[in-house]
Design a protein around this motif. Structure first.
Motif, PDB file in Angstrom:
ATOM      1  N   GLY A  62       0.962  -1.182  -0.239  1.00 54.00           N
ATOM      2  CA  GLY A  62      -0.169  -0.136  -0.035  1.00 54.00           C
ATOM      3  C   GLY A  62       0.907   1.118  -0.578  1.00 54.00           C
ATOM      4  O   GLY A  62       0.858   2.118  -0.793  1.00 54.00           O
ATOM      5  N   ARG A  63       2.209   1.328   0.519  1.00 55.91           N
ATOM      6  CA  ARG A  63       3.438   1.842   0.802  1.00 55.91           C
ATOM      7  C   ARG A  63       3.859   3.205  -0.886  1.00 55.91           C
ATOM      8  O   ARG A  63       3.738   3.586  -0.746  1.00 55.91           O
ATOM      9  N   ILE A  64       3.836   0.955  -0.681  1.00 51.85           N
ATOM     10  CA  ILE A  64       4.672   1.439  -2.506  1.00 51.85           C
ATOM     11  C   ILE A  64       3.794   1.619  -3.469  1.00 51.85           C
ATOM     12  O   ILE A  64       3.582   3.212  -4.091  1.00 51.85           O
ATOM     13  N   PHE A  65       2.091   2.038  -3.404  1.00 55.29           N
ATOM     14  CA  PHE A  65       1.646   1.853  -4.558  1.00 55.29           C
ATOM     15  C   PHE A  65       1.314   3.221  -4.285  1.00 55.29           C
ATOM     16  O   PHE A  65       0.597   3.777  -5.327  1.00 55.29           O
ATOM     17  N   HIS A  66       1.425   3.606  -2.874  1.00 52.60           N
ATOM     18  CA  HIS A  66       0.911   5.332  -2.980  1.00 52.60           C
ATOM     19  C   HIS A  66       1.420   6.327  -3.324  1.00 52.60           C
ATOM     20  O   HIS A  66       1.014   7.474  -3.821  1.00 52.60           O
ATOM     21  N   ASP A  67       2.634   5.505  -3.277  1.00 56.45           N
ATOM     22  CA  ASP A  67       3.543   7.088  -3.733  1.00 56.45           C
ATOM     23  C   ASP A  67       3.927   6.717  -5.542  1.00 56.45           C
ATOM     24  O   ASP A  67       3.853   7.968  -5.773  1.00 56.45           O
ATOM     25  N   HIS A  68       3.553   5.965  -6.021  1.00 57.86           N
ATOM     26  CA  HIS A  68       3.031   5.884  -7.218  1.00 57.86           C
ATOM     27  C   HIS A  68       2.208   6.370  -8.199  1.00 57.86           C
ATOM     28  O   HIS A  68       1.995   6.652  -8.694  1.00 57.86           O
ATOM     29  N   SER A  69       0.900   6.196  -7.206  1.00 60.97           N
ATOM     30  CA  SER A  69      -0.354   6.668  -7.750  1.00 60.97           C
ATOM     31  C   SER A  69      -0.511   7.581  -7.598  1.00 60.97           C
ATOM     32  O   SER A  69      -0.999   8.598  -8.577  1.00 60.97           O
ATOM     33  N   LEU A  70       0.748   8.729  -6.794  1.00 58.83           N
ATOM     34  CA  LEU A  70       0.534  10.337  -6.488  1.00 58.83           C
ATOM     35  C   LEU A  70       1.079  10.758  -8.430  1.00 58.83           C
ATOM     36  O   LEU A  70       0.015  11.333  -8.680  1.00 58.83           O
TER      37      LEU A  70
END
Length: 295
Positions: A62-70
């Protein structure tokens, strides 16, 4: 996966609450829950570790995907804005052709104002004569041109906007400088400086001469319309040139009007018939030129 779902996920992380995210996104809480469940299913990983109904924490995924999602959302929003501006004619690249003297004497000031109003529209300008510009339009190399009317029968649309009025430009020492205005007969016995045979202005001049009685003149061909005045300055002859190009008269030369409608050239906007009316940024510039040049 769509941008709305990504924004929902980011809102949950930002506010630390499904309920608050639903309020900010103007959704019911069940919609937020279903979006996150669908997102996790699509990605094949758990993004949020739900400890109870109110608290949660992001998983490592979730943390990795959140960074990419931004970055993804920012890029998608920029792409949407660009496409919207492109459709509305606020951005894009317009390729135009132009003949002289319009290209040097009228167009720069107009383009400067236009590009100040529409800084995201890029413009390329190609200089040539009308036949060459017509060919480039038909081949799709130009969006439209600002020039004289093309030959009949071509697959082109021409909208006349203004008339280029001609005057006689001559050395101040020429005897004709004593007259206030001139006729065709006055030019007999004087060398005329003319442009190349492919130039529409040259053809217009020859037609006008024929209509006045097939009068023949001594001529000197100069391949550039804009160069004619410098040849007049050197005393090589008289040139019939567009008024906008001749004024003000340079040192050693003077301008005389031509009686009647001896010669003028209609200029306007030219594009492929199948492409009219133009779209997007091309339409925006086309309409701007229509307004500026027909005033």
């Amino acid at each position: 996966m769509d941008i709305k779902t990504l924004k929902t996920f980011q809102s949950i992380v930002k506010y630390g609450s499904f309920i608050r995210a639903a309020q900010e996104m103007n959704y019911v809480q069940s919609t937020v829950t279903m979006q996150i469940q669908k997102l996790e299913k699509e990605l094949g990983v758990q993004l949020i570790d739900r400890r109870n109904g109110k608290e949660f924490q992001l998983t490592e995924a979730g943390r990795i995907f959140h960074d990419h999602s931004l970055h993804i959302v920012k890029s998608m929003e920029q792409a949407q804005t660009t496409l919207s501006n492109l459709q509305s004619g606020e951005t894009g690249h317009v390729r135009i052709g132009v003949t002289e003297p319009t290209g040097s004497y009228r167009l720069p000031v107009i383009l400067q104002r236009f590009m100040s109003d529409y800084p995201n529209i890029r413009i390329s300008v190609e200089f040539a004569n009308t036949p060459a510009l017509s060919e480039r339009i038909l081949r799709g190399e130009l969006d439209f041109s600002l020039c004289s009317a093309p030959d009949l029968g071509s697959d082109l649309y021409f909208e006349p906007l203004f008339q280029e009025q001609f005057v006689a430009l001559m050395p101040v020492s020429d005897p004709l400088a004593l007259k206030s205005d001139l006729t065709v007969d006055d030019l007999r016995g004087h060398r005329l400086l003319i442009t190349s045979a492919t130039c529409p202005y040259r053809r217009k001049l020859e037609i006008a001469m024929q209509e006045t009685g097939n009068v023949t003149f001594e001529t000197m061909e100069v391949g550039s319309m804009t160069a004619l005045k410098f040849y007049v300055e050197s005393g090589l002859g008289i040139a019939l040139v567009p008024k906008i190009m001749a004024e003000p008269a340079s040192a050693g030369t003077t301008i005389r009007a031509l009686k009647g409608s001896f010669i003028h050239m209609t200029s306007g906007l030219l594009c492929k018939a199948s492409a009219y009316p133009l779209q997007m940024a091309g339409r925006r510039l086309y309409q701007y030129l229509q307004q500026q040049l027909s005033e």
